[in-house]
Design an enzyme around this catalytic site. Sequence first.
Site, PDB file in Angstrom:
ATOM      1  N   MET A 131      22.280  -6.893  44.853  1.00 42.02           N
ATOM      2  CA  MET A 131      22.392  -6.791  46.310  1.00 42.02           C
ATOM      3  C   MET A 131      23.612  -5.980  46.720  1.00 42.02           C
ATOM      4  O   MET A 131      24.261  -6.275  47.712  1.00 42.02           O
ATOM      5  CB  MET A 131      22.482  -8.201  46.941  1.00 42.02           C
ATOM      6  CG  MET A 131      21.303  -9.079  46.586  1.00 42.02           C
ATOM      7  SD  MET A 131      21.558 -10.814  46.977  1.00 42.02           S
ATOM      8  CE  MET A 131      22.495 -11.392  45.574  1.00 42.02           C
ATOM      9  N   ASP A 136       7.762 -13.261  47.912  1.00 40.62           N
ATOM     10  CA  ASP A 136       8.678 -12.543  48.798  1.00 40.62           C
ATOM     11  C   ASP A 136       8.732 -11.059  48.498  1.00 40.62           C
ATOM     12  O   ASP A 136       8.003 -10.544  47.674  1.00 40.62           O
ATOM     13  CB  ASP A 136      10.056 -13.203  48.879  1.00 40.62           C
ATOM     14  CG  ASP A 136      10.590 -13.568  47.533  1.00 40.62           C
ATOM     15  OD1 ASP A 136      10.307 -12.807  46.593  1.00 40.62           O
ATOM     16  OD2 ASP A 136      11.274 -14.596  47.428  1.00 40.62           O
ATOM     17  N   LYS A 187      12.233 -12.534  53.474  1.00 41.00           N
ATOM     18  CA  LYS A 187      13.268 -12.791  54.493  1.00 41.00           C
ATOM     19  C   LYS A 187      13.191 -11.767  55.624  1.00 41.00           C
ATOM     20  O   LYS A 187      13.742 -11.971  56.684  1.00 41.00           O
ATOM     21  CB  LYS A 187      14.666 -12.744  53.864  1.00 41.00           C
ATOM     22  CG  LYS A 187      14.863 -13.796  52.792  1.00 41.00           C
ATOM     23  CD  LYS A 187      15.084 -15.155  53.415  1.00 41.00           C
ATOM     24  CE  LYS A 187      14.951 -16.330  52.470  1.00 41.00           C
ATOM     25  NZ  LYS A 187      14.679 -16.105  51.081  1.00 41.00           N
TER      26      LYS A 187
HETATM   27  N1  SAH Z   1      16.005 -13.339  41.349  1.00 41.81           N
HETATM   28  C1  SAH Z   1      16.159 -11.923  41.278  1.00 41.81           C
HETATM   29  C2  SAH Z   1      17.306 -11.419  42.095  1.00 41.81           C
HETATM   30  C3  SAH Z   1      17.187 -11.665  43.558  1.00 41.81           C
HETATM   31  S1  SAH Z   1      18.514 -10.972  44.471  1.00 41.81           S
HETATM   32  C4  SAH Z   1      16.330 -11.502  39.829  1.00 41.81           C
HETATM   33  O1  SAH Z   1      16.526 -12.351  38.954  1.00 41.81           O
HETATM   34  O2  SAH Z   1      16.236 -10.314  39.548  1.00 41.81           O
HETATM   35  C5  SAH Z   1      17.850  -9.423  44.928  1.00 41.81           C
HETATM   36  C6  SAH Z   1      18.537  -8.290  44.211  1.00 41.81           C
HETATM   37  O3  SAH Z   1      18.017  -8.147  42.905  1.00 41.81           O
HETATM   38  C7  SAH Z   1      18.311  -6.957  44.819  1.00 41.81           C
HETATM   39  O4  SAH Z   1      19.168  -6.753  45.909  1.00 41.81           O
HETATM   40  C8  SAH Z   1      18.658  -6.035  43.687  1.00 41.81           C
HETATM   41  O5  SAH Z   1      20.047  -5.942  43.525  1.00 41.81           O
HETATM   42  C9  SAH Z   1      18.138  -6.796  42.507  1.00 41.81           C
HETATM   43  N2  SAH Z   1      16.826  -6.316  42.082  1.00 41.81           N
HETATM   44  C10 SAH Z   1      15.699  -7.023  42.005  1.00 41.81           C
HETATM   45  N3  SAH Z   1      14.682  -6.285  41.523  1.00 41.81           N
HETATM   46  C11 SAH Z   1      15.201  -5.060  41.299  1.00 41.81           C
HETATM   47  C12 SAH Z   1      14.657  -3.831  40.786  1.00 41.81           C
HETATM   48  N4  SAH Z   1      13.382  -3.725  40.428  1.00 41.81           N
HETATM   49  N5  SAH Z   1      15.478  -2.775  40.651  1.00 41.81           N
HETATM   50  C13 SAH Z   1      16.776  -2.863  41.010  1.00 41.81           C
HETATM   51  N6  SAH Z   1      17.325  -3.989  41.483  1.00 41.81           N
HETATM   52  C14 SAH Z   1      16.563  -5.079  41.631  1.00 41.81           C
END
Ligand code: SAH
Length: 490
Positions: free
Chosen positions: A392, A257, A279
């Site tokens: 998020m 994704d 999504k």
């Molecule tokens: N499973 C993922 C989270 C998914 S929800 C995890 O464990 O990281 C998606 C959210 O993750 C995004 O909206 C953001 O808030 C955060 N996120 C994911 N990668 C990121 C990154 N490289 N830098 C900042 N925020 C990140």
Amino acid sequence: MDYLPLFHNLKGRRVVVVGGGEIALRKVRLVQEAGALITLVAKDFCPDLLDMHSSDSKQGSNRLELITATYEHKHLLQYPDAVLVIAATNDAELNRLVSEHAQGSNMLSNVVDDPGFSTVIFPSIVDRSPIQVAISSGGDAPVLVRLLRTRFESLLPAGMAKLGSLAGSFRERVKAKFANGADRKAFWEEVFYGPIAEQAYANNLDRAEQLLTEKLANTEEFKTGEVYLVGGGPGDPDLLTFKALRLMQQADIVLYDRLVSKEVLNLVRRDATRIYVGKTAGDHPVTQDNINQKLVDYALEGNRVVRLKGGDPFIFGRGGEEIETLAEHNIPFQVVPGITAASGCASYAGIPLTHRDHAQSVRFIAGHLRSGKMDLNWAELVQPNQTLVFYMGLNGMETICQQLKQHGLDATTPAALIEKGTSDRQQVFVGNLDSLPSIVRTAGAKAPTLIIVGHVVSLHDQLAWFNQSENPLHGVINKNNEIQNSAKDK
Ligand code: SAH
């Protein structure tokens, strides 16, 4: 070829070691693991060797004998059954003398760190017995050998030992079934590069054995797909786990994704089919049900399917839902954790999530708006000494800061927003509950972003270490949380 590598069966055979210090200790440990009977000759012995000797005597095995004496030729002559002599004292002359004596009796000899006087040398070893890798430079480049060893250590899963033993226990049966060597080879290749191996690595030995038995009974119809739910980490490909990388490189199909970084995706096996299921995929967003069904369908066709997700699959990743569907269809799956955005961003921004002086707990919170609102238990979130991490939360940042203040957090509570954490485009915006929203909006930060609230944020100034090079966007915030040099001003 300078040396012929051989593997030496030392079980129940005698090895004489001259020396009683740390160097001798290392060699004794090795030959002991290989099951040798050991005789040590030295004027005195280091405490570890004495301990080893006393626990050996306690067990009554008498596999480690100590002779307290200055080495003389007679000591070797006393043990004509010795198959290997190791000279491990810190006296180079004495070591050479020992080696000469050994060679005079046609015994293999090793002088530690002196290959010129040795008939055999010790390689660097990666041990997954029964699988072993021995590496040597013949004494020319020991540091290079050590580097290579580290590579092999990371390349060979820890569970390879189990896989090796399993293969050993099936060897005769497989031989009996396939008279032809080429067929046998093809059979084993499939075993070692697929679900059976993965089950052994996951310590599901019964399952691995069952699959192997089935495969042997009915080679033609063997087709069990498997799904690996893999955490791809926050962006920097160096943060992948060994296991994630291995599975990505074996996959037939990869469903990924939006949050999976390009660099991580590049590490997927070249001829794997890659399917984007973000999504926000164009005009036809893929629904969660649709993804769940796709995983089932591909696996039932016998594919090795990697479901690659950003961060960790079990943290705001809907990983649970996806594997529930797999479980309902009895499809084997595994979950590989990834570094979640909170860990990745916090580390790369120099913001410890907990700290003895600032925070004893940390909360991961879904900070998205639903119909313009955020339904959270704010009273819990404003408890002292905790760090809040909002995933998020970019759209709802104003609401988050507002609500935290309304429920009692001081407006000066430090807060940071990390954009594209761990990537070379990472930016860190630091302010407090009052100032952060305007700082972030002025700079025009874009998703993915993570918000961290709490006193730990104040450590960023001192602890930032990543992406510190000249970057036009970097001067955005000065220490007083004023916006300076913003890219937009230029
Ligand atoms: N499973 C993922 C989270 C998914 S929800 C995890 O464990 O990281 C998606 C959210 O993750 C995004 O909206 C953001 O808030 C955060 N996120 C994911 N990668 C990121 C990154 N490289 N830098 C900042 N925020 C990140």
